[in-house]
Each structure stands twice: as C-alpha cells, then as structure tokens.
Design a protein around this motif. Sequence first.
Motif, short mmCIF file in Angstrom:
data_model
loop_
_atom_site.label_atom_id
_atom_site.label_comp_id
_atom_site.label_asym_id
_atom_site.label_seq_id
_atom_site.Cartn_x
_atom_site.Cartn_y
_atom_site.Cartn_z
N ILE A 47 -9.08 -0.51 -3.18
CA ILE A 47 -8.56 -1.38 -2.12
C ILE A 47 -8.86 -0.78 -0.74
CG2 ILE A 47 -6.19 -0.43 -2.16
CD1 ILE A 47 -7.26 -4.10 -1.61
N ARG A 50 -2.43 2.44 -17.00
CA ARG A 50 -2.72 1.61 -15.83
C ARG A 50 -1.90 0.32 -15.82
NH1 ARG A 50 -8.21 1.91 -13.27
NH2 ARG A 50 -8.36 4.15 -13.02
N GLY A 97 -6.77 6.17 -10.58
CA GLY A 97 -5.67 5.22 -10.48
C GLY A 97 -4.91 5.28 -9.17
N SER A 98 -5.38 6.09 -8.23
CA SER A 98 -4.64 6.22 -6.97
C SER A 98 -4.90 5.05 -6.03
CB SER A 98 -4.99 7.54 -6.29
OG SER A 98 -6.35 7.57 -5.95
N ASP A 153 -7.00 10.84 -7.02
CA ASP A 153 -6.90 10.93 -8.46
C ASP A 153 -7.18 9.56 -9.09
OD1 ASP A 153 -6.44 12.13 -10.83
OD2 ASP A 153 -4.47 12.93 -10.29
N LYS A 165 -8.29 3.71 -4.85
CA LYS A 165 -9.34 3.88 -3.85
C LYS A 165 -10.06 2.56 -3.57
CE LYS A 165 -11.25 7.18 -6.28
NZ LYS A 165 -10.18 7.37 -7.28
N ASP A 176 -11.16 -0.19 -15.95
CA ASP A 176 -9.77 -0.55 -15.71
C ASP A 176 -9.32 -1.58 -16.74
OD1 ASP A 176 -7.38 -0.51 -14.36
OD2 ASP A 176 -7.98 -2.00 -12.86
N LEU A 203 0.85 -1.20 0.00
CA LEU A 203 0.00 0.00 0.00
C LEU A 203 0.88 1.25 0.00
CD1 LEU A 203 -2.65 -1.01 2.70
CD2 LEU A 203 -3.03 -0.86 0.24
P1 ADP Z 1 -9.08 4.40 -8.50
O1 ADP Z 1 -8.57 5.20 -7.35
O2 ADP Z 1 -9.07 5.18 -9.78
O3 ADP Z 1 -10.40 3.76 -8.21
P2 ADP Z 1 -8.16 1.68 -8.50
O4 ADP Z 1 -8.55 1.42 -7.11
O5 ADP Z 1 -9.02 1.14 -9.58
O6 ADP Z 1 -8.01 3.26 -8.72
O7 ADP Z 1 -6.67 1.24 -8.69
C1 ADP Z 1 -6.05 1.25 -9.93
C2 ADP Z 1 -5.13 0.07 -10.08
O8 ADP Z 1 -4.00 0.21 -9.20
C3 ADP Z 1 -5.78 -1.25 -9.73
O9 ADP Z 1 -5.41 -2.17 -10.70
C4 ADP Z 1 -5.20 -1.58 -8.36
O10 ADP Z 1 -5.13 -2.97 -8.15
C5 ADP Z 1 -3.83 -0.97 -8.42
N1 ADP Z 1 -3.29 -0.55 -7.12
C6 ADP Z 1 -3.96 -0.02 -6.08
N2 ADP Z 1 -3.13 0.28 -5.05
C7 ADP Z 1 -1.89 -0.07 -5.46
C8 ADP Z 1 -0.59 0.01 -4.84
N3 ADP Z 1 -0.42 0.50 -3.62
N4 ADP Z 1 0.46 -0.44 -5.56
C9 ADP Z 1 0.29 -0.92 -6.81
N5 ADP Z 1 -0.88 -1.01 -7.44
C10 ADP Z 1 -1.97 -0.59 -6.78
#
Ligand code: ADP
Length: 691
Positions: free
Chosen positions: A301, A580, A296-297, A294, A299, A551, A266
Amino acid sequence: MKNFDIEDPITKLNQVSTKRGEALIANKIFTLKDLLYYFPRKHLDRSNITKIKDIQAGNKYNIVGRVETCGERKTRYKKLYQVIVSDGTGLLTLTWFNSSTHIKKLVKKDDQIAIHGKVDWYNGFSINHPEFDILDHQSNPMNTGSIIPIYPLSIDFKKVGIEQRLIRKLMIQIIDGVTDFDDIFSDNFLVSNALINIKDALSQLHFPSSSDNLSSAIYRLKFDEHFIQQMFLGLIKSKIKYTKSTIFKDIGPYFQKIRDDLSFELTNAQKKVIAEIHSDLKKSSPMNRLLQGDVGSGKTIVAILSSALAAGNNYQVAVMAPTEILASQHFNAFKKELSKARVTCCLLVGKMNKKDRDKIITNIKNGKITVVIGTHALIQKDVEFEKLRLVIIDEQHRFGVDQRNKLTNKGKNPHLLCMTATPIPRTLSITYMGDMDLSIIDELPKNRIPVTTKIIDSNRLGKVYSFMNNQIDDGLQCMIVYPLVEESEKSDLAAAVEMYNHLKKNTFSAHSVGLIHGKMNPEEKKTIMNRFKQNEIQIIISTTVIEVGIDVPNATVMLIEHAERFGLTQLHQLRGRVGRGKEKSYCILVNRGSSERSLSRLEIMEKMNDGFKIADEDLLLRGPGDYIGFQQSGFVKYKIANVLTDGPIIRKARAIAFKMIHKDPHLESHIGIKNLIFKKFRKNLDLINLN
Ligand code: ADP
Ligand code: MG
C-alpha cells in the motif's frame, strides 16, 4: 639489507624460489604489498591459550600441544581420523569424520599444534573438526613468550615449503626493506582520529610487541577497509545529490482519494514511511530509498500511495517484481486501489500474446497507461515510457544493479524506491546498501494473530498430517515446502514428486493436492497458484521458496520439511505466508538434522517472531557470506574487517568519510584516497563522480 619498493614483485625476496613464487602468485600475491596484506588468521598469545587441565566441556578454547598419536578408526557407520594431543597437563582427542585423507597429510606425530574449538566430553575431552594450525618452534608462544601470528596455509603452500616460519621471514624482509609506506591519511588526520600510521599497523599486525599495540593495528586496518567502502557509498550518494530529477510539486487528487477509501487504518509506521517518501519526492534530486518491512507489514500500500503521488503529478510509474506470480499479485492490488481514482495501470510480463503486448507497449509509450507493473519484461529494449519518473522495485535483492539501472534509464533520473521483506541487520545495510536512505516499517497491522511455530521430529508427522486434514475440513488451506539443494537438484525434485504422489494418494486423498516447483514454466506455476488462491487446491506442495510474497489469507498451516537446511531468514519468509487472515496459523518445522546446533538454531524460530531479531541471529550464526544476495553483489571481500562485530568502527568510518566528501566532493586534496577508490572500484566508476 636490501631496499625495496612496496610494489616490487615477491620474487625479489630471499627464499622465494620459482616454485614458491608460483604458489604465491596462484594465491594472488604478486607484490610485496600483496604479501604484507596477507593477514594472519589469528594471533596466539600465552594469555589466550588454556591448559588442558583447566578446560571444561561446552566451552571454546585455544589449546597448544604436541601430537602424541594419530590414526584412522572405523566405527560401524563412519570412518574417522583421530589425533591425541598432550600439553603436559592432560590429553585431548581431536576427531574428523570423513575427511581422513586430507587431515592425514596435515597432522603428524610429534607436530606442535594449536587448536581452536568447542570441547566436548566423550570418555575424555575431545573436539570434533577443530580449527588447527601446525606450529614450528618459533610459532609456539609457550616457547617464545610473545604474540605469534598464525597465517592461513593452503596445502599448495606447504608443498613448496611455505610454512609459518617462512612467511614470518619474508615479512621481516619486507618491513625492514621498504621505506616508502604510503599512508592514504595525513599525520594530522591520524592524530585527530586516534589512528596509528599504516607502517606501524602492518608491522604490529605481523610482529606485535604487545596486545595493546596489536589491537591498535587491527583497529587501523579494519578502519581502512570500512572507510574505503563508506567513501565509495558516500560518493554514490553525492553523485545522486547533484543529479537533477523531477520535483513532484503537488499531492494531486489521487493520493487522498485512495487513502481515504482504504478499508483499514494505516499503521503509524506506514504513515511515517509515506511521509519520508513524500518528502524525497518533493526534492530536486532523485529519491534513492530502501523500504524494509517484515513480511506482511504492508509495503504494497505504501508503493501504491507513492504511485498515486506520481500519477497526481502526471508522471508514470514502473513497478518491477522478480516473478510473474508476484507481479500479477501486485497488479491486482494496485488495480483495486488505483481504479478507485481512475488511474490507469497494466501488467507486463514475459509470456503475452503479441497483440496484447503491442497494445500495452504503445500505450506505455504514449503515456495512456500511468502505472506499469511487471517482471524483467519491463526492461526489454522496446519498452519505452513517455515520462517515467518513479521506479519501484520489490524484493530488490533478487535483482542485480544492472537490471535496476536498465529500468531507471528508461526515465529521466526517476525517483527510486526499493522494497525488501528481508530484514537486514543495520551494520550490513550500511555496509552494503549505505548509498540508499532507509525507511523501516517496524510494526505489523493490528489484529494480526501471531503464528505459532513448532519444531517436530519426523515421527510426529502422522499427527501433523491429521491436524492438517482437520484444518482443511474446516475450510482452511495448507502448504508444504521441501528444500531444494543445488547439487542434487534432480533427486530432491524427485523426492518431492514422490512425496506428492504419496500424500495425494494416501494421507490427503480426501482433498485436492497441488505441486509447484522451480522447473515449471511461469504459466503452469500461475495456474497452480491461482487454483490455490481460489481454494480449488487445498494443499500445495512446493519444492522450494519459489514465490516470496504470495498472499493467500486462507492458508493456516505451513509445514517445512528438512527445516534445518534453510537459513533462518528464509524460514521466517516462509512462515510469513501464513497468518495473513483472521484464523490462527501454524508453522511446523520438521527437523531431520541430528546436531545439537541445528536444533538450537530452529529453536530461535519457536521463540522469535520479529524478522529483524531473527536476521541478527542468522547473521551471527552463518556470517554475512551466506546472507541473501550479498555473495553475488560484487562487493570487495574484507580481509580483516568484520561487519558482524565492527558496528562502532563502521559508523565512525562512515561519519568521517561523509564529512570528507561534504567538504571536498571530488577528493581533490585527498589524492591517495582517490587513487585507492579508482583502483578498488574500477568496475563501478560510472556510479560516482570522480575524475
Ligand atoms: P508485505 O509488506 O509483505 O508486502 P502486504 O503489503 O502484502 O505485505 O500486506 C499484507 C496484507 O496486509 C495485505 O492483505 C494488505 O492489504 C494488508 N494490510 C496492509 N496494511 C494494513 C493495515 N494498516 N491494516 C490492516 N491490514 C493491512
Ligand atoms: Mg510484498
């Protein structure tokens, strides 16, 4: 002199005939007070007027002069209306394109005119489409030597003789005749916060005796508007604070398990935000938090781990997204992680067969399913939960307050986490969402390769297409977006379809091309998106920003047609669809606009990758009115306050309002303020706890 009550009808004033009264009422000016709050658009002061001999092309000025000549002209392409103005030191040409009939009625020879705009040089100084006001003798500071307010005047006003001068005469009658100016603030309060009283503020705004006094007046009136808004938000917050919710006592077994099994580390920002959420969930009042990050940040997870906390305490979670594609994408992401910990989850969307739906509904109701992910389908009446205690809303600006409430009402004061990928400038978020606590993910996961952005002219498209073909030959994928303009929706759709047929047959004949647009039903859209995800379709053509948040890490080129028609934040969102994965990605902006301004706007996209900075620029360029979602949000329209530039006033008003609520939660010793809240927010009183 007459004695007036401030709530008297405007017809009590001299010189307000029946016709004028009607015109005023049509503009929602019913009482003397309403008219007093009809504020000038600006003030003209000798010191902010520039002589034509001193102007330079490229800068903005206030200029006052006399109309020497005016008339229509036809060029090969356009009809235009031109006015030549002299101020005794030089000449200035004003030009309007395609609006001659309207302007012709407003601007006549020998009129005194005040002009504001950016000066260009075309064989002489000129301004295209200036802001302007017709002055009478007394509203020309060059003649009077004072600061003159300029009121907005509609054609309807002018028809019945409501001109600058008349408005001033009416204002004098009111200010002289009204004695009972009720100030919502006490004298003590005003003194200790360096504010002038409301009577002085209003009379100085309409009749400034000096520019310092005018500034104090403007400051006071701006303060009032921000204060009442912040008061309302503070009261919402206070109601939430005194609402009992469910404490998530334990971390539970799932959170740690999922966290430890992640395939990535994370980011610090994610860790910080998760800690903020966790600390809210341990409190006895419901969380009311907005998570900004933003595109791809990461959110999602954060949402998953928050759900794991709820599950670990034996509570249910509802996750609502604005579209089926987004919901099912979330469902896949949630399922992947939650299944590691054997937490049950399901997808609930509009189009489902009855048998499946019935089964899901039953299992939500009896608590067998812990995490429910879906669209608006979640807020249908028959969806009932056993113990819903956490609600998560993605892309929250796409939902109305009502929809949000409908979902939270399915639980017992559940905790609420809203998420948005639209970075909202700070002043805007405390103005419009200041009832929520804010968490920001201000860091992208490591190893992301920044997307390269390029503006091109349409004549370079051939080159771009062959570049796209090469990318696809390398196994990668591309997206093309066409804007959809509301008024001409059909023709634009037709244009996109035509383009699709053309590109499919000619340019990209070697590959599989897909089309997706807003008129398709969710099922069709889903099929196309899935085929794109599976790389069965290599190029997808879309009519608009249909799906935020999709995605597809294998997509590396985002081509945006008519990029000049999009807002910067929208462009940034679209750009976030690529970059991405592991490959270098590109965002190509096709500029079909002709103005210098549209180009310099797009250049911001080339220069900046940070959504928050872009949002600030966008806000400055377009104003908050256009800002995504706020127009429909039902908030009061400000008369004099400006959320763009009033940052310090907003923060001061907020601090003072919140302190006041802290000391006196029901505003028992602030009756004036309380009554104003009742009046201004009468439609939303259920959100607060005042009586
Ligand atoms: P958004 O904030 O736009 O909803 P996502 O949650 O869809 O972004 O995350 C974008 C991508 O980055 C996903 O494929 C996710 O698995 C990946 N991701 C999230 N956190 C990390 C991290 N800390 N390190 C690497 N990849 C990550
Ligand atoms: Mg997302």
